[in-house]
Structure formats: structure tokens, C-alpha cells
Design an enzyme around this catalytic site. Sequence first.
Site, PDB file in Angstrom:
ATOM      1  N   GLY A 182      29.767  91.625  54.741  1.00 48.47           N
ATOM      2  CA  GLY A 182      28.784  91.358  55.785  1.00 48.47           C
ATOM      3  C   GLY A 182      27.869  90.198  55.472  1.00 48.47           C
ATOM      4  O   GLY A 182      26.781  90.089  56.037  1.00 48.47           O
ATOM      5  N   GLU A 199      28.956  79.324  51.585  1.00 48.60           N
ATOM      6  CA  GLU A 199      30.093  78.865  50.791  1.00 48.60           C
ATOM      7  C   GLU A 199      30.292  77.354  50.856  1.00 48.60           C
ATOM      8  O   GLU A 199      31.269  76.877  51.422  1.00 48.60           O
ATOM      9  CB  GLU A 199      31.368  79.582  51.244  1.00 48.60           C
ATOM     10  CG  GLU A 199      31.248  81.093  51.049  1.00 48.60           C
ATOM     11  CD  GLU A 199      32.601  81.791  51.054  1.00 48.60           C
ATOM     12  OE1 GLU A 199      33.610  81.122  50.806  1.00 48.60           O
ATOM     13  OE2 GLU A 199      32.626  83.002  51.287  1.00 48.60           O
TER      14      GLU A 199
END
Lengths: 333, 249, 286
Positions: B41, B172
Amino acid sequence: MHTISTPQEATQALAKRRAWHWLEVVFWLAAAASVFLLPSQHSLLTQIAIWSLFAISLDLILGYAGIVSLGHAAYFGFGAYVAALFAINYTGEPVTGLAVAAVASGLLGLVTSLLVLRGSDLTRLMVTLGIALVMYELANQMSWLTGGADGLTGMPVDPVLGVLPISFRPLNAYGYVLAVLFVLFVVARRIVHSPFGMSLRAIKGNPLRASQIGVPNNLRLIAVYSIAAAYAGIAGALLAQTTPVVSLTYIDFQRSADVLLMLIIGGTGYLYGGIIGSALFLIAQKFIGNVTPQYWEFWIGFALVVIALFARDRGVFSIFERLRNIVGGKTKP
Amino acid sequence: MNALETIHLEKRFGGIVPTSDVNLVVREGARHALIGPNGAGKTTLINLLTGVLKPSKGRIKLGGEDITVLKPHQRVARGISRTFQINQVFGELSPLESIVFAIGEREHLGTRFWRGFGSDDAIVAEAVAIAKQFGLSDVLTAQTASLPYGKQRQLEIALAIAGKPRVLLLDEPAAGVPEAERHEILEIVAALPQDVTVLLIEHDMDIVFGFADRISVLVEGKLFVEGEPKEIENDPRVRAVYLGERADG
Amino acid sequence: MLTILFDGIAYGMLLFVISCGLAVTLGLMNFVNLAHGAFAILGGYCAYALVNLYGVPFFASLPVAFLFAAMIGLLAERTLYVHFYNRSHLEQVLFTIGLVFMVSALVDYFMGSQQRFINLPPYLQGRFDFFGIGIGKYRLLIIFICALILLVLQLILGHTRFGSRLRAAVDDQRVARGLGINVNWVFALTFAVGCGLAGLGGALGAEILSLEPHFPLKFMIYFLIVVSVGGTSSITGPFLASILLGIGDVAGKYYAPRYGGFVIYTIMIVVLVLRPQGLFARGQSK
């Protein structure tokens, strides 16, 4: 590609993007010359100029902001009726009429944009189509005001700004329409090359990123939709001022489809597409359409299919480009 | 002072609860990492923080101000910026145009419709400086879509920084970048200005431990543990979660 | 009053048969096919030519109309439509409007621009009185046939292998391909059947919907309303929407001929704005 290391170089690079190209200057000089050099074609040229403005209006929302519309004639027709009724009831001075039509259509655009901007492409297609149909029905039913199916006649057209008579003077009328087109083109050109215009291109290209940069996407789209609606209204008013009757064909689906087609033929997202497309369309229509209307419809459909198959943003030009690539042995993704 | 804070934050999609009672505190100036196995999540949480998604319950505070009901662009205006896991750049524009545009929007000049785009010297100068900082000087006028992925990744981060955020969310940053261009991205991340609070979402533990001074672990929508990198590294429960994940494949 | 209801149901049933193919392409395959009505007139003119020009019995002409439209649909799908599945909606719109123009022009060229009526056998003409309700025999037949089609569609989609494959292909193309389902073929076949049904509807409705070259454009909005209001998550949604639209349109023409269209379009806009997934769609969007 070269490295940019100073702000001056960057400023120059950006200024070059919005500078007038010499071809543009030649184009507008040629257009101005056509007022005096092609007297026999004035009625066709007037039509081209009016459709050009209408197509530019669609380009603002489709080419720059990515809003698809199947009902852009709603604003064109509304502007035409407003201009005609204003002329009948108040003053027949054309420029005033344009201003009133622009405000009225712009407001209609503002209100309806709240409906249009919700939802996906498909919903937008249907809602724009629906809005135009509703406008058509309204114009049809309110015949006490609009003349209904018979159309609205008896609109007075006074001299432009009290000086230039355009009624039954094709040369003056074309000059007037062309001047309006030029002024509004310059305005549109400034808008698309402004920070506001850049934000529209950004929203079209990547709405998610745009909103995460801090762009209020919906407000910008509402703004450009209203501007485009005002442009369409002015185009409608111009047609009303240069034709004896304002009729339901001003709002019908055919008109929405035609303007979309013209823009697609000429290409989206560089403003000249609408002008080139409407010129090609109307000239072709004059030559093919006069022979038999059925043939015309067939070839229009054929053109649409071919353009949809092969062309992208640059309309007919991308077909040429593709041919050149195929001939030259280059393959493009 | 807390830069960013969530209070009992919850998101439900039908029966799925990707974010469940999350109380996350990111301190001012922190280099905070949010880690967790796939499907924990993390991206949902970022989407809640930036306003892409609306929470089902709970509050979000930015520098003490409640921003729970604000729209994405309003949150950006208050100093929260993000990058995406998959590049979200303007393919049709050049990097120069994109950065100048981002700075202009930060300065609330995006409604100017009568000035030329790029005619504001201060903004262009700042854009050139940012481009230099992010290694984009050599490609500034190219079309973004034609650039290699790594360059686009650098632009992605540059666009977020151009908003002069107080809090930067990096989703990321090294994802999808070829090995050869990877170190350049990491250098850029490491060189981010100290006054910017960074919340980093990352899979790659090398990056996390090389960068973060605080780590939160998210598992199945819940905050599992939080602590200094040393503590997390040696926490047997965290190891279990990660090893467990690896054992599953 | 009840006669209007009856006529409206017949009209709505026709709309449903014609539009249900569109519900699949538009809703499930996410393809904006504005040319759907073109397949309806192909079927209509096919039946007209068979019955009026070659004396084929009316009932025999219906399956031929279905097959004719389905074959052309299959051909068009394999040669043209297939290039547009992953294109933008705008390109799909341009392409399909182009098709409509071409078909209309061709029909006009070959069959003439006037409205055509199919010669009905005498036993289908006229009305009979049923407890005070005037029932048109032909309309009763339409309702019967369309109800039959609805039933068959439900059975096919719910209880056959093909139905489950279609649902799988629509739910997740990649997974379906992974399961060895030939997704392209499933789509092509579905598209063809949808066109065939449109053709059948066009043949059946020649009388009621008025068969003429510009039919596809005129009724385009109706088909789109059926699909957008009905939603595409089931067959019942478009069916209910068709019936409502049919009754509304017939009643509107009868009681308030001046405002019928206005009301229908307004309702469409309101529904689209408030429930973009359709009025009868189940559950919430993604």
C-alpha cells in the site's frame, strides 16, 4: 542539439518557438492580396474565412487542450442567432454584434463546460453532441423568436463602425471578415504561446503530472472552452451578417461534423490547420459537390477514413510525410 | 516540527483496505524512507498524501495545516511535490519548456495569457540552473519523448524540485532506470537540498540504507515498525516480512 | 393510452435489437462505433431488395438480412476496425463517421434517396382490438421476435462456452489470451453478431424507423443513448433503456410533439453527467 548553459540561450530558444515564421507573413500578405486580386471568388473566400475562424475555435479546445467535441456548432449557431436578434432589436452595427455574440456564446460555453468537462472522452463526445441537439431543438421550437424551420430573416446590417458598408458589397464584406479573422488569429496565437497556452498543452499531454505541478486543470479547461465558444459565436455572427438568413443549419450536426473534418484535414494544434482545412474542404466541395451531392458525401467519408487510418496531428500533411518516408525507405513508428 | 503527518488514515476499496489506520510522522528536514513488500500500500499512501485519492477516514497535515480536503493542485501550492514510479513527463514538450512551465505554475503565473511563454528572464534563469543541477543541459531543447529513460527520470525529479517543495515524495526514483544510468539518479537524490523534507518509497534496500535517516515499514496497509536504519536492519520481524516475501517468490 | 404504451414497447424492442451490438463494441471493447446504424440499413435494404424486387417471402428475408449485415460486419472488422482498437476515441469517431457518410452515399446512389417500405404479407397488416387496446399485428410480431432474441442472447452469454469466453476476453484480455482464448476471433465474431442483429433490426424496423439513406446518422444518437443510459455491464441495462426510450419517444411525439426531442436529449445529458456508467449499471466504477 546543443548544450544550453546560459539563460540567454534558453530565452532565445523559447522566443524562437513563438516568433513569426516568414511563411506565416507570406500567408497573411497573400490573404490580404486576395481581397483585391480575386474579386470573382469573394463569396467563396468569405465562406473560407468564416469556417477558418470556426475551425480555429475548435482547434483551441481539441488541438491544444485535447477536448473532443461533436457539438461545436451549438456555440456557432447561438452566436449567429444572438447577433441577428441583437441587430433586429437594437443596432445593426456589425462589430457591436460580434462583441455581443462573443459574450453570449462565451457564457454559454462557460455554463456548458461544467457538463462537458466531467468524464471521459466518450462522455464528452456524447455530452457535446447532446448540447448541440438540445440547442437545435430549442431553436426549432422557439419559432416566435428564431423563425423556427423557416429561419430568421430581416436582420439589418449597417456599415462596419459606421464607415464601411458590407451589405451587398462582396469586396467590403470579405475585407471585413478577413480582418476579423486576422485579429482573432493573432489573439489566439498569443494565447497558445503564453504560459496559459502552455498549461493547456501540458494538461492535454499529461493531466496527472499537470495537476501534480500545481495546475488547476479544470479551471484552465473551463477557461479555454469558454474562449473557444466565444470564437465560435463570433464565427456564427459573421456568417449571419454576410448571409440573408439565419437558419437551423447553423446548429445542425452536419456543421459540427464538417468543422471537425476541416480541422482534421488541415491538422490540429498549430492554428493554421483550421484555415488550410477549411480552404481545401470548401474548394473541393465547390468542384465535386456541385456535380452531385451524393458523390461529395462519399468522398468526404472516404477522406475521413483515410485520414483516420494514416494521419495524425498534421492532417493531410502527415499523409504526405508518410508517403515521403515510405518512398525514402524510412519507417516511422 | 512535523513536516507531514497522517492521523488514523484509512482507505477502503470495497472490501480491500490498502491503507489502514496509518499514523505516519515525517519530521522537518528528514530523509525518511517508506519500505514494505509488494502490495503493502505504499503507492496508495502517496496518492492519499498528494490528493489523487480521497481517504475514507483520517486526516493529513502538512506543516501542521490540515490538507485532507484539498485538491491535488492546492496541496502542491502548499509545498508538497512528488515523482511517479513510472515517468509522468510531458512527452510533446522539451525539458526546457517543461521546467519553465513548472516554475511558472509555482509562481502562479499560469493564467497569464497575453505574455509570451518564456519571456520572464528570472524564471528561465532558474530553469537553466535546475537543468544544470539535474544533468539536463545537453538535452534541454530536445523533445522529451525522444530522450532515453534515464534522462526522462532526471526530468521527472527536476519537475518536482522546480515546485520548490517543502516536502518531496519520491516514488521509487531508480525504478526502470538502466544500471548504467542508475548512479546518476542516486547522486541527484543524494544531492537534494537539505531544507527539503524527503519521503522516499523504495524497494531497493541498498538505496534505502544509503539514504534514509528514518525508516517506516508498511505491511498490508498498516505501519508495521518505524525506527533508525540500524534498528530496522536488525529487526527480526522486518527480516521475517522480507524473507517471507522472498520465499513466496 | 395503452396503445401508445404498446407501440412504444415495440419501438423500444427494435432499438434494443439494433443497439445491443453497439453495447458490446462501445461498452465492452471500448470502441466508439458511430457507424453501427450503417449495418442496420444494410440489413434493411437487403430485406427490401429481396422482398420487393425479387419476391422473396418476408420471413425468409429476415435471416438473410441478418447474415448479410453480419458478413459485412465481419469483413469490416477484420479489414478496417481492427486497426482502430488501440487508437484514440477521436480517431475512432472520425473513422466511423467516415464510414457512415460512405454507406449513406452508396445507398443513396444504388437505392435512391426516398424512404422505402417493405411489402408486408397481408396477414401482418392492420390492427386488432384487444380489450380496448389497438394492437398492430406487425408490432406484435416485432415484440415477439425481439423478446425471443433477448432470451437467446441471455442464454448464450450466461450459459455457453462462447459466452464465458467473451466475458473473460472483456474482463481481462491478457489473462484470456493466457488461457488460450482466441480473443481476436471472439471479438470478431461478437462484432459480426452485433452487426447481424443490427441488420435484422433494420429489416424488421424498416416500417417503423423509416428506411432511408440517412438513417444511420439520424438514429445514431438514439443508439448512443440506449448504450450510455443503459450502461454496458449487462444486457438488461440497455434493454430497459431501450424500452424507456421507445415509450418516451412515442409518447412524446403523441402528447408533446414540440418538446419530445428536447426532453430526451436533456435527460441523456443529465444521466451522462450524474451517472457516467449508465443509469442501470451495477456497482461503482473502478
